[in-house]
Write an enzyme that holds these catalytic residues in place. Structure first.
Site, PDB file in Angstrom:
ATOM      1  N   ARG A   1      52.660  40.331  25.584  1.00 16.61           N
ATOM      2  CA  ARG A   1      52.262  39.203  26.433  1.00 16.61           C
ATOM      3  C   ARG A   1      53.207  38.015  26.303  1.00 16.61           C
ATOM      4  NH1 ARG A   1      46.338  40.108  27.479  1.00 16.61           N
ATOM      5  NH2 ARG A   1      46.107  38.044  28.374  1.00 16.61           N
TER       6      ARG A   1
ATOM      7  N   TYR B 287      55.141  36.135  29.154  1.00 17.11           N
ATOM      8  CA  TYR B 287      54.336  35.210  29.959  1.00 17.11           C
ATOM      9  C   TYR B 287      53.964  33.973  29.145  1.00 17.11           C
ATOM     10  CZ  TYR B 287      50.506  33.722  33.086  1.00 17.11           C
ATOM     11  OH  TYR B 287      49.676  33.024  33.933  1.00 17.11           O
ATOM     12  N   ASP B 288      53.388  34.201  27.949  1.00 18.37           N
ATOM     13  CA  ASP B 288      52.883  33.088  27.132  1.00 18.37           C
ATOM     14  C   ASP B 288      54.017  32.145  26.732  1.00 18.37           C
ATOM     15  OD1 ASP B 288      50.799  34.857  27.281  1.00 18.37           O
ATOM     16  OD2 ASP B 288      50.347  34.886  25.152  1.00 18.37           O
TER      17      ASP B 288
ATOM     18  N   ARG C 276      40.461  37.252  22.037  1.00 17.79           N
ATOM     19  CA  ARG C 276      39.060  37.581  21.739  1.00 17.79           C
ATOM     20  C   ARG C 276      38.099  36.714  22.535  1.00 17.79           C
ATOM     21  NH1 ARG C 276      36.612  41.382  20.763  1.00 17.79           N
ATOM     22  NH2 ARG C 276      34.821  40.122  20.156  1.00 17.79           N
TER      23      ARG C 276
ATOM     24  N   ARG D 257      37.712  32.898  25.100  1.00 14.39           N
ATOM     25  CA  ARG D 257      38.403  31.842  25.839  1.00 14.39           C
ATOM     26  C   ARG D 257      37.392  30.995  26.605  1.00 14.39           C
ATOM     27  NH1 ARG D 257      42.730  34.135  29.543  1.00 14.39           N
ATOM     28  NH2 ARG D 257      44.057  34.202  27.710  1.00 14.39           N
TER      29      ARG D 257
HETATM   30  P1  NAD Z   1      49.917  35.603  41.992  1.00 14.27           P
HETATM   31  O1  NAD Z   1      50.669  36.686  41.306  1.00 14.27           O
HETATM   32  O2  NAD Z   1      48.967  35.971  43.071  1.00 14.27           O
HETATM   33  O3  NAD Z   1      50.898  34.485  42.566  1.00 14.27           O
HETATM   34  C1  NAD Z   1      52.150  34.208  42.038  1.00 14.27           C
HETATM   35  C2  NAD Z   1      53.114  34.031  43.200  1.00 14.27           C
HETATM   36  O4  NAD Z   1      54.430  33.705  42.680  1.00 14.27           O
HETATM   37  C3  NAD Z   1      53.289  35.309  44.028  1.00 14.27           C
HETATM   38  O5  NAD Z   1      53.184  35.015  45.395  1.00 14.27           O
HETATM   39  C4  NAD Z   1      54.681  35.802  43.659  1.00 14.27           C
HETATM   40  O6  NAD Z   1      55.297  36.555  44.701  1.00 14.27           O
HETATM   41  C5  NAD Z   1      55.392  34.485  43.374  1.00 14.27           C
HETATM   42  N1  NAD Z   1      56.569  34.651  42.516  1.00 14.27           N
HETATM   43  C6  NAD Z   1      56.680  35.358  41.372  1.00 14.27           C
HETATM   44  N2  NAD Z   1      57.912  35.265  40.886  1.00 14.27           N
HETATM   45  C7  NAD Z   1      58.613  34.459  41.741  1.00 14.27           C
HETATM   46  C8  NAD Z   1      59.953  34.012  41.791  1.00 14.27           C
HETATM   47  N3  NAD Z   1      60.832  34.335  40.842  1.00 14.27           N
HETATM   48  N4  NAD Z   1      60.336  33.208  42.828  1.00 14.27           N
HETATM   49  C9  NAD Z   1      59.437  32.869  43.800  1.00 14.27           C
HETATM   50  N5  NAD Z   1      58.172  33.286  43.802  1.00 14.27           N
HETATM   51  C10 NAD Z   1      57.753  34.075  42.782  1.00 14.27           C
HETATM   52  O7  NAD Z   1      49.140  34.801  40.830  1.00 14.27           O
HETATM   53  P2  NAD Z   1      48.125  33.582  40.907  1.00 14.27           P
HETATM   54  O8  NAD Z   1      46.876  34.015  40.239  1.00 14.27           O
HETATM   55  O9  NAD Z   1      48.063  33.040  42.269  1.00 14.27           O
HETATM   56  O10 NAD Z   1      48.835  32.554  39.928  1.00 14.27           O
HETATM   57  C11 NAD Z   1      49.566  31.444  40.430  1.00 14.27           C
HETATM   58  C12 NAD Z   1      50.056  30.603  39.254  1.00 14.27           C
HETATM   59  O11 NAD Z   1      48.936  30.134  38.500  1.00 14.27           O
HETATM   60  C13 NAD Z   1      50.948  31.372  38.286  1.00 14.27           C
HETATM   61  O12 NAD Z   1      51.990  30.529  37.861  1.00 14.27           O
HETATM   62  C14 NAD Z   1      50.023  31.681  37.139  1.00 14.27           C
HETATM   63  O13 NAD Z   1      50.724  31.787  35.925  1.00 14.27           O
HETATM   64  C15 NAD Z   1      49.083  30.497  37.143  1.00 14.27           C
HETATM   65  N6  NAD Z   1      47.777  30.838  36.553  1.00 14.27           N
HETATM   66  C16 NAD Z   1      46.881  31.613  37.235  1.00 14.27           C
HETATM   67  C17 NAD Z   1      45.674  31.941  36.631  1.00 14.27           C
HETATM   68  C18 NAD Z   1      44.635  32.760  37.336  1.00 14.27           C
HETATM   69  O14 NAD Z   1      43.630  33.093  36.718  1.00 14.27           O
HETATM   70  N7  NAD Z   1      44.759  33.088  38.588  1.00 14.27           N
HETATM   71  C19 NAD Z   1      45.394  31.509  35.331  1.00 14.27           C
HETATM   72  C20 NAD Z   1      46.349  30.746  34.666  1.00 14.27           C
HETATM   73  C21 NAD Z   1      47.538  30.411  35.296  1.00 14.27           C
HETATM   74  N1  UDP Z   2      39.733  43.791  31.168  1.00 11.66           N
HETATM   75  C1  UDP Z   2      38.865  44.890  31.112  1.00 11.66           C
HETATM   76  N2  UDP Z   2      38.972  45.825  32.088  1.00 11.66           N
HETATM   77  C2  UDP Z   2      39.863  45.735  33.115  1.00 11.66           C
HETATM   78  C3  UDP Z   2      40.723  44.619  33.174  1.00 11.66           C
HETATM   79  C4  UDP Z   2      40.638  43.679  32.173  1.00 11.66           C
HETATM   80  O1  UDP Z   2      38.038  45.000  30.197  1.00 11.66           O
HETATM   81  O2  UDP Z   2      39.858  46.641  33.962  1.00 11.66           O
HETATM   82  C5  UDP Z   2      39.605  42.764  30.128  1.00 11.66           C
HETATM   83  C6  UDP Z   2      40.912  42.393  29.432  1.00 11.66           C
HETATM   84  O3  UDP Z   2      41.139  43.263  28.332  1.00 11.66           O
HETATM   85  C7  UDP Z   2      40.644  40.972  28.995  1.00 11.66           C
HETATM   86  C8  UDP Z   2      39.739  40.423  30.113  1.00 11.66           C
HETATM   87  O4  UDP Z   2      39.191  41.556  30.762  1.00 11.66           O
HETATM   88  O5  UDP Z   2      39.932  40.945  27.791  1.00 11.66           O
HETATM   89  C9  UDP Z   2      40.494  39.555  31.133  1.00 11.66           C
HETATM   90  O6  UDP Z   2      41.616  40.282  31.579  1.00 11.66           O
HETATM   91  P1  UDP Z   2      42.591  39.762  32.723  1.00 11.66           P
HETATM   92  O7  UDP Z   2      43.736  40.722  32.767  1.00 11.66           O
HETATM   93  O8  UDP Z   2      41.831  39.521  33.964  1.00 11.66           O
HETATM   94  O9  UDP Z   2      43.044  38.327  32.221  1.00 11.66           O
HETATM   95  P2  UDP Z   2      43.580  37.731  30.839  1.00 11.66           P
HETATM   96  O10 UDP Z   2      43.530  38.774  29.777  1.00 11.66           O
HETATM   97  O11 UDP Z   2      44.967  37.294  31.144  1.00 11.66           O
HETATM   98  O12 UDP Z   2      42.634  36.633  30.553  1.00 11.66           O
END
Ligand code: NAD
Ligand code: UDP
Ligand code: UDP
Length: 322
Positions: free
Chosen positions: A148, A151-152, A281, A283
């Site tokens: 992870r 991303y993180d 675990r 959040r």
């Molecule tokens: P998503 O994957 O649907 O959207 C991400 C968008 O970014 C996509 O349209 C993708 O094509 C575009 N993208 C990826 N790489 C790119 C690049 N190099 N150049 C231009 N565009 C690019 O995800 P989302 O859920 O809509 O998330 C949007 C943002 O919010 C992300 O930055 C994500 O990390 C953040 N975020 C989302 C969540 C969530 O739960 N949805 C939680 C925490 C953070």
């Molecule tokens: N998860 C699960 N089954 C699935 C997809 C996800 O049990 O089919 C669990 C995953 O292991 C995590 C939680 O659901 O504990 C949230 O997962 P998600 O990928 O949506 O987001 P994130 O882990 O980034 O919070």
């Protein structure tokens, strides 16, 4: 580049074809602004924007934020980054590049234009948290070399860059730490838990609990999240964040699975699959800061938000059959 005649702004939404980004484009257009949506369509979809192409205030540019971008705008939202574990782990080097090079290019753009820039950061910066709920002052518990980490650590480095551009160049920055958000336009196959469980339940397939399902998450409905992001952008320059935006109601993953099964009327069985590496675990956001600074708190309960999301996926499945 303030407009001379009205309050209309031209706003860049990087990642605007994605789940959250497309809702943000909608909201900004509803407010009367012009939107320049920049996306490379890696995980985003043109179908998320189909309803916007006829709008003369909307423009789409296919572009990868890892490369420089020279445009003229009044505000920048950076949401460009794959957000689902299966997508961000598909090409992890590209994920880090997107977070880091993307932040540098968009910060360089904001610096040249002297405009506000908002970063969509994430609760993942807290890693597998040892403090619960998570406040913004918690520094996190993150593995720097795991699956992870792309991303993180990419998102953590982006936060560093935002704060260094703020300190070094006086840039007006806003950092939102977004907690798990769900709703219509999530990709049905993007592997995140809400879309997985709903799709599995609707298809009558087994619902896959990773691990024993006792891990927790807090789920925010997309409309609430977008209100939080826009409110943060509207604050004065003294507000930089980081600021948690999410719904503090916490559920185990098993509870979510049962709710999805119940709401879809599905008879899918619950099955166990191995827990992915470094899966947090627990959040839950502490949103005291968002309440005080933004006067924001979420309004849509999980039960209502799931109904709307299930409805969306049902329509998507019906459209695919025709
Ligand atoms: P998503 O994957 O649907 O959207 C991400 C968008 O970014 C996509 O349209 C993708 O094509 C575009 N993208 C990826 N790489 C790119 C690049 N190099 N150049 C231009 N565009 C690019 O995800 P989302 O859920 O809509 O998330 C949007 C943002 O919010 C992300 O930055 C994500 O990390 C953040 N975020 C989302 C969540 C969530 O739960 N949805 C939680 C925490 C953070
Ligand atoms: N998860 C699960 N089954 C699935 C997809 C996800 O049990 O089919 C669990 C995953 O292991 C995590 C939680 O659901 O504990 C949230 O997962 P998600 O990928 O949506 O987001 P994130 O882990 O980034 O919070
Ligand atoms: N940049 C951009 N658009 C602009 C201005 C800058 O894409 O309008 C990019 C540029 O390619 C640079 C990055 O943003 O690599 C960082 O810009 P900054 O001015 O901070 O750094 P420098 O150009 O001095 O390296």
């Amino acid at each position: 580049m303030a407009r001379l005649y009205d309050n209309r702004k031209r706003i860049l939404v990087a990642g605007g074809a994605g789940f959250l980004g497309s809702h943000l484009c909608d909201r900004l257009l509803d407010q009367g602004h012009e939107v320049l949506c920049v996306d490379n369509l890696f995980t985003g979809a043109k179908r998320n924007l189909n309803h916007l192409h006829a709008n003369p205030r909307f423009e789409f540019l296919r572009h990868d934020v890892c490369f420089p971008l020279y445009v003229e705008v009044d505000e920048i939202y950076n949401l460009a980054c794959p957000a689902s574990p299966i997508h961000y782990q598909h090409d992890p080097v590209q994920t880090t590049k997107t977070s880091v090079h993307g932040a540098i290019n968009l910060l360089g753009l904001a610096k040249r234009l002297k405009v506000k820039i908002l970063q969509a950061s994430t609760s993942e910066v807290y890693g597998n948290p040892t403090e619960h709920p998570q406040t913004e002052s918690y520094w996190g518990n993150v593995n720097p070399i795991g699956a992870r980490s792309c991303y993180d650590e990419g998102k953590r480095c982006a936060e560093t860059l935002f704060f260094d551009y703020h300190r070094q160049h006086g840039l007006a920055i806003k950092v939102a730490r977004i907690f798990n958000t769900y709703g219509p336009r999530m990709h049905p196959a993007d592997g995140r838990v809400v879309s997985n469980f709903i799709m599995q339940a609707l298809r009558g397939e087994a619902i896959t609990l990773y691990g024993d399902g006792s891990q927790t998450r807090s789920f925010c409905y997309v409309d609430d999240l977008i209100t939080g992001l826009v409110s943060l952008m509207e604050t004065g320059p003294e507000v930089t964040g980081p600021i948690n935006i999410g719904n503090p109601a916490e559920f185990t993953i098993r509870e979510l699975a049962e709710l999805c099964r119940e709401k879809t009327g599905s008879e899918s069985e619950l099955v166990h699959r191995p827990l992915p590496q470094d899966d947090p675990r627990q959040r839950r956001p502490d949103i005291s800061l968002a309440k005080t600074v933004l006067d924001w708190s979420p309004e849509v309960a999980l039960s209502d938000g799931l109904d709307r999301t299930i409805d969306y996926f049902k329509k998507l499945m019906a459209a695919a059959r025709h």
